[in-house]
Design an enzyme around this catalytic site. Structure first.
Site, PDB file in Angstrom:
ATOM      1  N   ASP A 225      52.415  41.421  33.638  1.00  0.00           N
ATOM      2  CA  ASP A 225      51.405  42.304  34.236  1.00  0.00           C
ATOM      3  C   ASP A 225      51.850  42.662  35.655  1.00  0.00           C
ATOM      4  O   ASP A 225      52.830  42.106  36.174  1.00  0.00           O
ATOM      5  CB  ASP A 225      50.001  41.663  34.227  1.00  0.00           C
ATOM      6  CG  ASP A 225      49.965  40.305  34.921  1.00  0.00           C
ATOM      7  OD1 ASP A 225      50.808  40.050  35.806  1.00  0.00           O
ATOM      8  OD2 ASP A 225      49.079  39.492  34.565  1.00  0.00           O
TER       9      ASP A 225
ATOM     10  N   LYS B  68      48.832  44.888  31.477  1.00  0.00           N
ATOM     11  CA  LYS B  68      47.882  43.986  30.805  1.00  0.00           C
ATOM     12  C   LYS B  68      46.451  44.356  31.169  1.00  0.00           C
ATOM     13  O   LYS B  68      46.174  44.734  32.305  1.00  0.00           O
ATOM     14  CB  LYS B  68      48.157  42.541  31.234  1.00  0.00           C
ATOM     15  CG  LYS B  68      47.205  41.528  30.613  1.00  0.00           C
ATOM     16  CD  LYS B  68      47.535  40.112  31.058  1.00  0.00           C
ATOM     17  CE  LYS B  68      46.872  39.758  32.360  1.00  0.00           C
ATOM     18  NZ  LYS B  68      47.075  38.358  32.756  1.00  0.00           N
TER      19      LYS B  68
HETATM   20  C1  R5P Z   1      46.808  36.078  35.677  1.00  0.00           C
HETATM   21  O1  R5P Z   1      46.613  36.790  36.645  1.00  0.00           O
HETATM   22  C2  R5P Z   1      47.802  34.966  35.713  1.00  0.00           C
HETATM   23  O2  R5P Z   1      48.907  35.304  36.492  1.00  0.00           O
HETATM   24  C3  R5P Z   1      48.240  34.578  34.319  1.00  0.00           C
HETATM   25  O3  R5P Z   1      48.880  35.686  33.712  1.00  0.00           O
HETATM   26  C4  R5P Z   1      47.077  34.184  33.472  1.00  0.00           C
HETATM   27  O4  R5P Z   1      46.194  33.350  34.179  1.00  0.00           O
HETATM   28  C5  R5P Z   1      47.537  33.475  32.224  1.00  0.00           C
HETATM   29  O5  R5P Z   1      46.411  33.148  31.464  1.00  0.00           O
HETATM   30  P1  R5P Z   1      46.456  33.126  29.888  1.00  0.00           P
HETATM   31  O6  R5P Z   1      47.631  32.265  29.518  1.00  0.00           O
HETATM   32  O7  R5P Z   1      45.136  32.514  29.493  1.00  0.00           O
HETATM   33  O8  R5P Z   1      46.589  34.530  29.402  1.00  0.00           O
END
Ligand code: R5P
Length: 313
Positions: A174, A198
């Protein structure tokens, strides 16, 4: 210097204590029948410069034990208490995105300070906002060089499964991971960075948009290394891996500092069938995580170096 540690960091802390020739303090921990907690530093701390290695969660008991220990250390006359926080839980609650939404990282910083912390070392705390929430002096450790080194070492040992060569593409799942991906690219001596898009339709649900045709061409038949700060439910990283697979990536590796691995994470990672996953030891892994193609890199050297620097000041 006297080091204390709370679970899961006793091993990490002992290794750091050895590296620093520091003493390791004993703690008594109990949970009473009604669920109340008790944490007592057993080793005398009066006039000592103390270092505490502990996480702030994700479980709330972990945070409570941390606060109780800090308070006991300061009330018992410790001269200073440096926090070393490998995983700063609540760092993602760093902005108010809805009316009256809590910015919980601010609360957490106030609690740690009120309990007795005099300085802190954080490991890759999601965003710079988290470090700025503290009023005590804070230093941030960047584990990306250590993680990048692990992937280089891995390639030397596993020539058959190359995810790293001159054609590798570094992928941010993202926009928030763009700078991280660019830093990793420069550490690994590669040039290409692709940033995916994302969205989060609701909490804990990640959707990664289909790649543009230009990005698909950049990924096709090349090894891809996905990089993020954490794998929580693994929704983000596995949705991104799926997009890379659709685009024809030859190998897929994941590098992330924090392996939170909550809820459906293990099942999702198994289904994603990525080639390598490299994480740090900022959190304890669930036992079944070891069935994944996982390599855990220790933060010992990076943290020992940082503690030594702060201590000399
Ligand atoms: C979001 O901003 C973080 O950098 C991670 O991408 C996110 O927290 C990952 O969470 P999950 O594994 O639940 O998608």
């Amino acid at each position: 210097m006297l080091l204390f540690a709370l679970p899961p960091h006793e091993r990490l802390a002992r290794a750091i204590a050895r590296a620093l020739h520091a003493r390791f303090g004993r703690i008594e921990r109990r949970v009473f029948s009604d669920g109340e907690r008790y944490v007592r530093p057993v080793t005398p701390v009066r006039d000592e410069r103390v270092v505490v290695i502990a996480n702030t969660g994700p479980e709330s008991d972990v945070l409570l034990d941390f606060l109780i220990l800090l308070h006991a250390l300061r009330s018992s006359g410790a001269r200073s208490v440096m926090l070393v926080i490998p995983y700063l839980a609540y760092a993602r609650q760093d902005r108010s995105d809805q009316p009256q939404a809590p910015v919980t990282i601010n609360l957490l910083a106030r609690l740690l300070e009120a309990a007795g912390a005099t300085s802190a070392v954080l490991v890759d705390p999601h965003s710079p906002v988290a470090a700025r929430s503290f009023r005590i002096p804070v230093r941030v450790v960047d584990p990306l060089p250590v993680l990048a080194h692990a992937i280089v070492q891995h390639q030397m040992l596993n020539k058959k499964h190359r995810v790293l060569n001159k054609t590798s593409v570094i992928v941010a799942p993202d926009a928030g991971a763009r700078h991280r991906a660019q830093r990793l690219a420069s550490l690994l001596g590669t040039r290409d960075v692709v940033v995916l898009r994302k969205g989060r339709p609701r909490p804990n649900v990640a959707r990664v948009a289909a790649l543009t045709s230009a990005d698909r061409r950049r990924i096709a038949s090349r090894p891809a290394i996905l990089v993020d700060d954490m794998i929580d439910t693994a929704g983000t990283i596995t949705a991104a891996a799926q997009r890379l697979r659709e685009a024809g990536a030859s190998h897929i590796a994941i590098i992330a500092t924090h392996a939170v691995l909550s809820g459906p994470a293990l099942a999702r990672l198994r289904r994603a069938r990525v080639d390598h996953i490299i994480v740090s030891d900022s959190l304890a892994l669930p036992p079944r995580a070891h069935r994944l193609p996982l390599r855990v890199v220790s933060l010992t050297t990076a943290l020992a170096a940082e503690i030594r620097t702060v201590h000399r000041k």
